[in-house]
Design a protein around this motif. Structure first.
Motif, mmCIF file in Angstrom:
data_model
loop_
_atom_site.group_PDB
_atom_site.id
_atom_site.type_symbol
_atom_site.label_atom_id
_atom_site.label_comp_id
_atom_site.label_asym_id
_atom_site.label_seq_id
_atom_site.Cartn_x
_atom_site.Cartn_y
_atom_site.Cartn_z
ATOM 1 N N UNK A 191 0.822 -1.213 0.000
ATOM 2 C CA UNK A 191 0.000 0.000 0.000
ATOM 3 C C UNK A 191 0.856 1.263 0.000
ATOM 4 N N UNK A 192 0.427 2.249 -0.763
ATOM 5 C CA UNK A 192 1.050 3.569 -0.751
ATOM 6 C C UNK A 192 -0.100 4.564 -0.672
ATOM 7 N N UNK A 242 -3.565 14.152 4.820
ATOM 8 C CA UNK A 242 -2.616 14.340 3.712
ATOM 9 C C UNK A 242 -1.158 14.034 4.039
ATOM 10 N N UNK A 243 -0.630 14.556 5.162
ATOM 11 C CA UNK A 243 0.800 14.336 5.420
ATOM 12 C C UNK A 243 1.087 12.886 5.807
ATOM 13 N N UNK A 244 0.122 12.236 6.432
ATOM 14 C CA UNK A 244 0.303 10.826 6.804
ATOM 15 C C UNK A 244 0.320 9.964 5.543
ATOM 16 N N UNK A 245 -0.597 10.247 4.606
ATOM 17 C CA UNK A 245 -0.627 9.488 3.353
ATOM 18 C C UNK A 245 0.692 9.637 2.602
ATOM 19 N N UNK A 246 1.245 10.869 2.618
ATOM 20 C CA UNK A 246 2.511 11.102 1.923
ATOM 21 C C UNK A 246 3.673 10.341 2.562
ATOM 22 N N UNK A 349 -6.173 -2.863 0.161
ATOM 23 C CA UNK A 349 -7.469 -2.551 -0.463
ATOM 24 C C UNK A 349 -7.947 -1.134 -0.140
ATOM 25 N N UNK A 350 -7.436 -0.554 0.975
ATOM 26 C CA UNK A 350 -7.848 0.798 1.369
ATOM 27 C C UNK A 350 -6.871 1.875 0.885
ATOM 28 N N UNK A 351 -5.783 1.452 0.259
ATOM 29 C CA UNK A 351 -4.776 2.425 -0.195
ATOM 30 C C UNK A 351 -5.286 3.182 -1.420
ATOM 31 N N UNK A 352 -4.914 4.452 -1.515
ATOM 32 C CA UNK A 352 -5.278 5.239 -2.691
ATOM 33 C C UNK A 352 -4.461 4.755 -3.891
#
Length: 412
Positions: A191-192, A242-246, A349-352
């Motif tokens: 996941x990313x 946003x910063x956590x996803x990055x 499955x939940x990753x963008x």
């Protein structure tokens, strides 16, 4: 006339189809879902963050997963090119904070509909409910696609089947399996752009709290590996925003390597330690006769105060005029380094976006053609390419789709 068969009608597949059809090829897109662009429909919270208006070198920096591989493709079909394509076909765009480009209508469906219209007007055929089962190879060359509805012969096959995130949109890892069956190496899918999990008890207390203008730094075995500034959110399972996803790609890799991962939050990044200490002392002077919890109301959101006090081993009911210098410095340390242990990521499955996929070492970066199987091309998330939020992943799909479509139309 070159016969081109494309697997997948997402961003990469539609752009590959448009380009190949506009350059004289007989093009058929095979899409296993009932409609094209299903994953595009949920991007940008349903608004579709089409691309980013930054310069190309900045683009590559924002594609930490093999961005340099796309250097040629990004220069040949740029962020300006996708905007021009959409606007010249009636879809107006706008640029928002962070150079993010959206349709003026704020509807992702308008982007998908416009791209589909351009494709069909160029003479392309779109077959939905048509799942690809195998890329057919004869004498070492791709010659067609076997599907649940029969065989589609081709001079060129472009695989644009996506990654493995949001499987309900059709992006379920099937593309990597097709590529592997055709003889390609697959970098394991991870996941990313995905929320991070934590079993830290304080996370539960802060569920639903959103923080702005914080700096989050990721540590793996005590070594700093990444840092981001902006917004984040505490959730029931850990942290998001946003910063956590990055930061999640770096976290995912470190966790996969068996490293101990921690997130350090600087709650006041605009202030140096000295300036923040002076600020605390000013507040303490003003509220000297109040209890600590009440004296910190100008410094932090209400829900964060008891947690920060607890982490700094401070009694929130203690009167401020009784707080020692040592206690004040513990508070300062906690504000500049609010530590959260990270246990993992939410499921793929939940990753963008999916990290991993077809190894780019086996793909020609100019044409997106396989170095192992002539006539087989790749575009989009099925390759081991991924980026941050902000329109970078969609542009990567558009640019690689353009390169593959152009080459497959036998113009190069």
């Amino acid at each position: 006339m070159s016969k081109v068969v494309i697997i997948g009608a997402g961003a990469a597949g539609l752009l590959a189809g448009i380009t190949a059809a506009q350059n004289g090829a007989d093009v058929t897109i095979l899409e296993k879902m009932r409609q094209p662009g299903k994953k595009m429909l949920i991007t940008g919270k349903g608004r579709c963050n089409i691309t980013n208006a930054c310069e190309i070198p900045e683009f590559i920096k924002n594609l930490p997963g093999n961005g340099r591989f796309l250097n040629s493709a990004l220069h040949r079909f740029t962020n300006d090119d996708i905007v021009i394509m959409l606007e010249s076909n009636g879809l107006q765009t706008k640029v928002e904070r962070g150079n993010r480009v959206f349709p003026v209508s704020d509807k992702a469906k308008d982007v998908v509909d416009t791209l589909t219209k351009i494709y069909t007007q160029a003479g392309g055929k779109l077959l939905t409910d048509t799942k690809a089962l195998e890329i057919l190879i004869k004498d070492g060359r791709a010659v067609g696609v076997k599907t649940i509805n029969g065989v589609y012969p081709a001079d060129a096959v472009i695989l644009c089947a996506g990654g493995a995130s949001y499987p309900g949109t059709g992006s379920d890892g099937g593309g990597a399996k097709l590529a592997a069956k055709a003889g390609h190496s697959i970098v394991p899918l991870k996941p990313s752009l995905v929320p991070l999990t934590s079993d830290y008890p304080y996370v539960d207390d802060l569920q639903g709290l959103s923080l702005r203008n914080v700096e989050a730094t990721l540590f793996a075995d005590g070594k700093k590996i990444a840092s981001e500034f902006g917004e984040m959110l505490f959730t029931h399972f850990g942290v998001s925003g946003p910063i956590i996803l990055s930061l999640s790609n770096a976290a995912s890799k470190a966790i996969a390597d068996g490293k101990e991962v921690e997130l350090s939050l600087d709650l006041k990044p605009a202030l140096s330690r000295e300036k923040l200490d002076a600020r605390i002392q000013r507040d303490f002077k003003e509220y000297s006769r109040k209890q600590l919890a009440n004296g910190m109301k100008d410094l932090l959101p209400q829900r964060l105060i008891p947690v920060v006090c607890d982490m700094a081993y401070l009694d929130e009911e203690k009167f401020i005029n009784q707080i020692s210098r040592e206690e004040r410095l513990r508070l300062l340390d906690t504000l500049k380094g609010f530590m959260i242990p990270i246990t993992g990521t939410r499921p793929l499955a939940e990753a963008i976006v999916t990290a991993g996929g077809v190894d780019v070492k086996e793909i020609n970066p100019k044409t997106m053609e396989s170095k192992l199987v002539p006539g087989l091309y790749f575009a989009g998330e099925v390759m081991d390419v991924d980026g941050y939020t902000g329109g970078f992943n969609l542009q990567a799909a558009f640019s690689s789709g353009y390169a593959a479509g152009l080459a497959a139309a036998n113009l190069e």
